[in-house]
Design an enzyme around this catalytic site. Structure first.
Site, PDB file in Angstrom:
ATOM      1  CB  SER A 128      -0.881   0.013   1.251  1.00  0.00           C
ATOM      2  OG  SER A 128      -1.365   1.313   1.511  1.00  0.00           O
ATOM      3  CE1 TYR A 148      -6.268   4.803  -1.702  1.00  0.00           C
ATOM      4  CE2 TYR A 148      -4.701   4.328   0.030  1.00  0.00           C
ATOM      5  CZ  TYR A 148      -5.945   4.157  -0.541  1.00  0.00           C
ATOM      6  OH  TYR A 148      -6.860   3.349   0.063  1.00  0.00           O
ATOM      7  CB  THR A 174      -6.941   2.423  -4.404  1.00  0.00           C
ATOM      8  OG1 THR A 174      -6.295   1.160  -4.256  1.00  0.00           O
ATOM      9  CG2 THR A 174      -8.234   2.418  -3.589  1.00  0.00           C
ATOM     10  CE  LYS A 256      -8.077  -2.831  -3.099  1.00  0.00           C
ATOM     11  NZ  LYS A 256      -8.503  -1.853  -2.110  1.00  0.00           N
ATOM     12  CB  SER A 278     -12.809  -3.676  -4.277  1.00  0.00           C
ATOM     13  OG  SER A 278     -12.504  -3.137  -2.995  1.00  0.00           O
ATOM     14  CG  HIS A 280     -11.359   0.851   0.549  1.00  0.00           C
ATOM     15  ND1 HIS A 280     -10.442   1.330  -0.356  1.00  0.00           N
ATOM     16  CD2 HIS A 280     -10.749   0.939   1.752  1.00  0.00           C
ATOM     17  CE1 HIS A 280      -9.345   1.696   0.288  1.00  0.00           C
ATOM     18  NE2 HIS A 280      -9.503   1.457   1.571  1.00  0.00           N
ATOM     19  NE  ARG A 283     -10.573   0.381   5.814  1.00  0.00           N
ATOM     20  CZ  ARG A 283     -10.292   0.344   7.109  1.00  0.00           C
ATOM     21  NH1 ARG A 283     -10.956  -0.500   7.894  1.00  0.00           N
ATOM     22  NH2 ARG A 283      -9.367   1.123   7.631  1.00  0.00           N
ATOM     23  CG  ASP A 311     -10.935  -6.164  -2.198  1.00  0.00           C
ATOM     24  OD1 ASP A 311     -11.960  -5.480  -2.020  1.00  0.00           O
ATOM     25  OD2 ASP A 311      -9.809  -5.650  -2.342  1.00  0.00           O
ATOM     26  N   GLY A 313     -15.261  -8.693   1.767  1.00  0.00           N
ATOM     27  CA  GLY A 313     -16.160  -9.628   2.431  1.00  0.00           C
ATOM     28  C   GLY A 313     -15.685 -11.067   2.424  1.00  0.00           C
ATOM     29  N   GLY A 334      -8.312  -9.402   2.456  1.00  0.00           N
ATOM     30  CA  GLY A 334      -8.101  -8.191   3.250  1.00  0.00           C
ATOM     31  C   GLY A 334      -8.010  -8.480   4.738  1.00  0.00           C
TER      32      GLY A 334
HETATM   33  C1  LIG Z   1      -7.119  -1.470   7.896  1.00  0.00           C
HETATM   34  C2  LIG Z   1      -7.306  -1.445   6.417  1.00  0.00           C
HETATM   35  C3  LIG Z   1      -6.493  -0.620   5.659  1.00  0.00           C
HETATM   36  C4  LIG Z   1      -6.635  -0.600   4.273  1.00  0.00           C
HETATM   37  N1  LIG Z   1      -5.761   0.156   3.534  1.00  0.00           N
HETATM   38  C5  LIG Z   1      -5.863   0.130   2.185  1.00  0.00           C
HETATM   39  C6  LIG Z   1      -4.919   0.834   1.397  1.00  0.00           C
HETATM   40  O1  LIG Z   1      -3.992   1.440   1.898  1.00  0.00           O
HETATM   41  N2  LIG Z   1      -5.087   0.800   0.046  1.00  0.00           N
HETATM   42  C7  LIG Z   1      -6.124   0.115  -0.559  1.00  0.00           C
HETATM   43  O2  LIG Z   1      -6.250   0.133  -1.782  1.00  0.00           O
HETATM   44  N3  LIG Z   1      -6.998  -0.572   0.176  1.00  0.00           N
HETATM   45  C8  LIG Z   1      -6.884  -0.582   1.518  1.00  0.00           C
HETATM   46  N4  LIG Z   1      -7.769  -1.318   2.261  1.00  0.00           N
HETATM   47  C9  LIG Z   1      -8.825  -2.087   1.570  1.00  0.00           C
HETATM   48  C10 LIG Z   1      -8.364  -3.504   1.202  1.00  0.00           C
HETATM   49  O3  LIG Z   1      -7.429  -3.487   0.160  1.00  0.00           O
HETATM   50  C11 LIG Z   1      -9.559  -4.333   0.731  1.00  0.00           C
HETATM   51  O4  LIG Z   1     -10.204  -3.681  -0.324  1.00  0.00           O
HETATM   52  C12 LIG Z   1     -10.566  -4.589   1.867  1.00  0.00           C
HETATM   53  O5  LIG Z   1      -9.886  -4.903   3.058  1.00  0.00           O
HETATM   54  C13 LIG Z   1     -11.503  -5.716   1.482  1.00  0.00           C
HETATM   55  O6  LIG Z   1     -12.515  -5.857   2.435  1.00  0.00           O
HETATM   56  P1  LIG Z   1     -12.504  -6.976   3.591  1.00  0.00           P
HETATM   57  O7  LIG Z   1     -11.260  -6.739   4.400  1.00  0.00           O
HETATM   58  O8  LIG Z   1     -13.720  -6.697   4.385  1.00  0.00           O
HETATM   59  O9  LIG Z   1     -12.517  -8.306   2.898  1.00  0.00           O
HETATM   60  C14 LIG Z   1      -7.635  -1.365   3.647  1.00  0.00           C
HETATM   61  C15 LIG Z   1      -8.459  -2.190   4.424  1.00  0.00           C
HETATM   62  C16 LIG Z   1      -8.290  -2.241   5.794  1.00  0.00           C
HETATM   63  C17 LIG Z   1      -9.161  -3.177   6.587  1.00  0.00           C
HETATM   64  O1  LIG Z   2      -7.989   2.950   5.812  1.00  0.00           O
HETATM   65  C1  LIG Z   2      -8.147   2.738   4.609  1.00  0.00           C
HETATM   66  O2  LIG Z   2      -8.980   1.937   4.182  1.00  0.00           O
HETATM   67  C2  LIG Z   2      -7.346   3.446   3.637  1.00  0.00           C
HETATM   68  O3  LIG Z   2      -7.165   2.898   2.607  1.00  0.00           O
HETATM   69  C3  LIG Z   2      -6.800   4.784   3.902  1.00  0.00           C
HETATM   70  C4  LIG Z   2      -5.714   5.236   3.187  1.00  0.00           C
HETATM   71  C5  LIG Z   2      -5.215   6.505   3.411  1.00  0.00           C
HETATM   72  C6  LIG Z   2      -5.754   7.355   4.318  1.00  0.00           C
HETATM   73  C7  LIG Z   2      -6.815   6.887   5.036  1.00  0.00           C
HETATM   74  C8  LIG Z   2      -7.365   5.633   4.826  1.00  0.00           C
END
Ligand SMILES: Cc1cc2nc3c(=O)[nH]c(=O)nc-3n(C[C@H](O)[C@H](O)[C@H](O)COP(=O)(O)O)c2cc1C
Ligand SMILES: O=C(O)C(=O)c1ccccc1
Length: 383
Positions: A128, A148, A174, A256, A278, A280, A283, A311, A313, A334
């Site tokens: 990431s 990013y 992403t 993504k 996805s 995310h 989130r 991704d 779930g 994830g």
């Molecule tokens: C704590 C956390 C941080 C994440 N950080 C990123 C990130 O930096 N870049 C990104 O593309 N996705 C990020 N994701 C999303 C994951 O790549 C992925 O899409 C997601 O975890 C899938 O959902 P799931 O964990 O519920 O299966 C993050 C997810 C979590 C839980």
């Molecule tokens: O937490 C996250 O899901 C995430 O991808 C992110 C990345 C940069 C800043 C804050 C959240």
């Protein structure tokens, strides 16, 4: 080569003859509650709850329950082969480590441990942009990079160059996090790890980033953090700007965060190599469509033109089988690996990966498939 499902027998044998049992549950849907014991409230609040009321995160899980596998019998599935080549990357199984930022929240070794665990199983690690370790610190046999896109083009270019120079083969851009979603669990605590400087290793080690600061980071870390905070939000990106990536990245490019058929078509028209269906992990946009609900129509529409990954779930091997049946060529894992990391560092991530692959493999064996590519729409029925 042994089938991944053989892991099951080895767990039984250790239990029956060596009196040792897995320290981490093999029910991957229960990892979250087990991991909670090892995490601070702040870390749990950042990792688990998702955006808003959590409705999209819940919908992501519920969507898997609305599909049922339909096992077939007497088809001879003794030897399974889960290997595949995705976007030029050879993998022993269609499972990739999802990009997850600031992994030191889960364990002090963070991404270093995750990357080692992925390599131990021959799987691909995705780094990431928000990682707690820099591109160059990661040791993994196969690594992809998740961008990013910072509003500062010099930093963006430098990230692409550093990723290339340190052996990352595929670029994932992403799209769904142009800025951080509304996350009450963090907001109620006033907690964002990046504002403490955690999860900024790629930026802080970057010459283009450093060049824009009035003082060295060690002298004024707060100014460096605030500089990140002003270059991170980028909701202004448009489709036309993707050509910048083509000009500056010579490997496969993946978008993504796609959940709309129209965006999937645009992605194909703009010539990207792949997409990750996805949201995310729920989130970002609370109330958004469950990622699995978006997958079949997208795979039907663009699956022949671009590599469709998935991704959001996936908790178990059975979930992975459903996503593959509904059109994904591979899945990104994830939160489950992050819970393994929180529980036991590298060993914990390896445990989660071995269990997920074993369950996927046994699901195939018991459903009459020698190979995950045989999964298709007839392999599942709506509940
Ligand atoms: C704590 C956390 C941080 C994440 N950080 C990123 C990130 O930096 N870049 C990104 O593309 N996705 C990020 N994701 C999303 C994951 O790549 C992925 O899409 C997601 O975890 C899938 O959902 P799931 O964990 O519920 O299966 C993050 C997810 C979590 C839980
Ligand atoms: O937490 C996250 O899901 C995430 O991808 C992110 C990345 C940069 C800043 C804050 C959240």
């Amino acid at each position: 080569m042994a089938n991944y499902g053989d892991h099951q027998l080895s767990i039984y044998l250790q239990g029956m003859f060596q009196n040792t049992r897995p320290e981490i549950t093999t029910d991957l849907s229960r990892l979250e509650s087990q991991a909670a014991a090892n995490l601070t409230a702040e870390a749990m609040g950042y990792i688990v709850p998702s955006a808003g009321s959590g409705s999209t995160a819940r919908a992501n899980l519920a969507a898997f329950d609305r599909w049922r596998l339909v096992p077939r019998m007497l088809r001879g599935s003794t030897e399974r082969d889960l290997s595949c080549t995705i976007l030029g990357t050879k993998m022993p199984a269609p499972v990739v480590i999802a990009p997850v930022g600031v992994q030191t929240l889960a364990h002090p070794e963070g991404e270093l441990a995750t990357a080692r665990a992925a390599s131990a199983l021959g799987l691909t690690y995705t780094h990431s942009t928000q990682a707690s370790h820099s591109f160059e610190q990661i040791e993994a046999d196969s690594k992809w990079y998740q961008l990013y896109w910072p509003t500062d083009k010099d930093v963006c270019l430098s990230f692409l160059q550093r990723a290339k120079a340190s052996g990352y083969s595929v670029l994932l851009l992403t799209l769904d996090t142009g800025t951080i979603g509304w996350r009450p669990a963090d907001l109620d605590r006033g907690f964002l790890p990046f504002l403490k400087g955690e999860g900024l290793a790629n930026y802080f080690s970057d010459p283009a980033f450093q060049a824009k600061l009035a003082k060295p980071i060690a002298e004024d870390p707060t100014a460096a953090v605030m500089h990140w905070a002003q270059m991170f939000p980028n909701v202004g990106l448009g489709w036309d700007e993707l050509s910048f990536l083509r000009d500056n990245w010579d490997g496969p490019i993946v978008l993504k965060g796609i959940t709309s058929v129209d965006d999937a078509k645009l992605a194909a028209e703009h010539g990207v190599d792949g997409i990750v269906v996805s949201n995310h992990g729920g989130r970002q946009v609370d109330g958004a469509i469950a990622a699995l609900d978006a997958l079949p129509a997208i795979a039907d529409t663009v699956g022949e033109q671009v590599t469709v990954l998935f991704d959001s779930g996936i908790r178990t091997g059975s979930d992975a089988a459903k996503a593959l049946a509904l059109g994904a060529k591979a899945i990104l894992l994830g939160r489950p690996f992050l819970y393994g990391l929180a529980l036991a560092g590298q060993a914990g991530v390896e445990h989660v990966l071995r269990c997920l692959l074993a369950e996927l493999d046994l699901t195939l064996a018991l459903s009459g498939y020698a190979n995950h590519r045989e999964l298709n729409r007839d392999s599942v029925k709506p509940a």
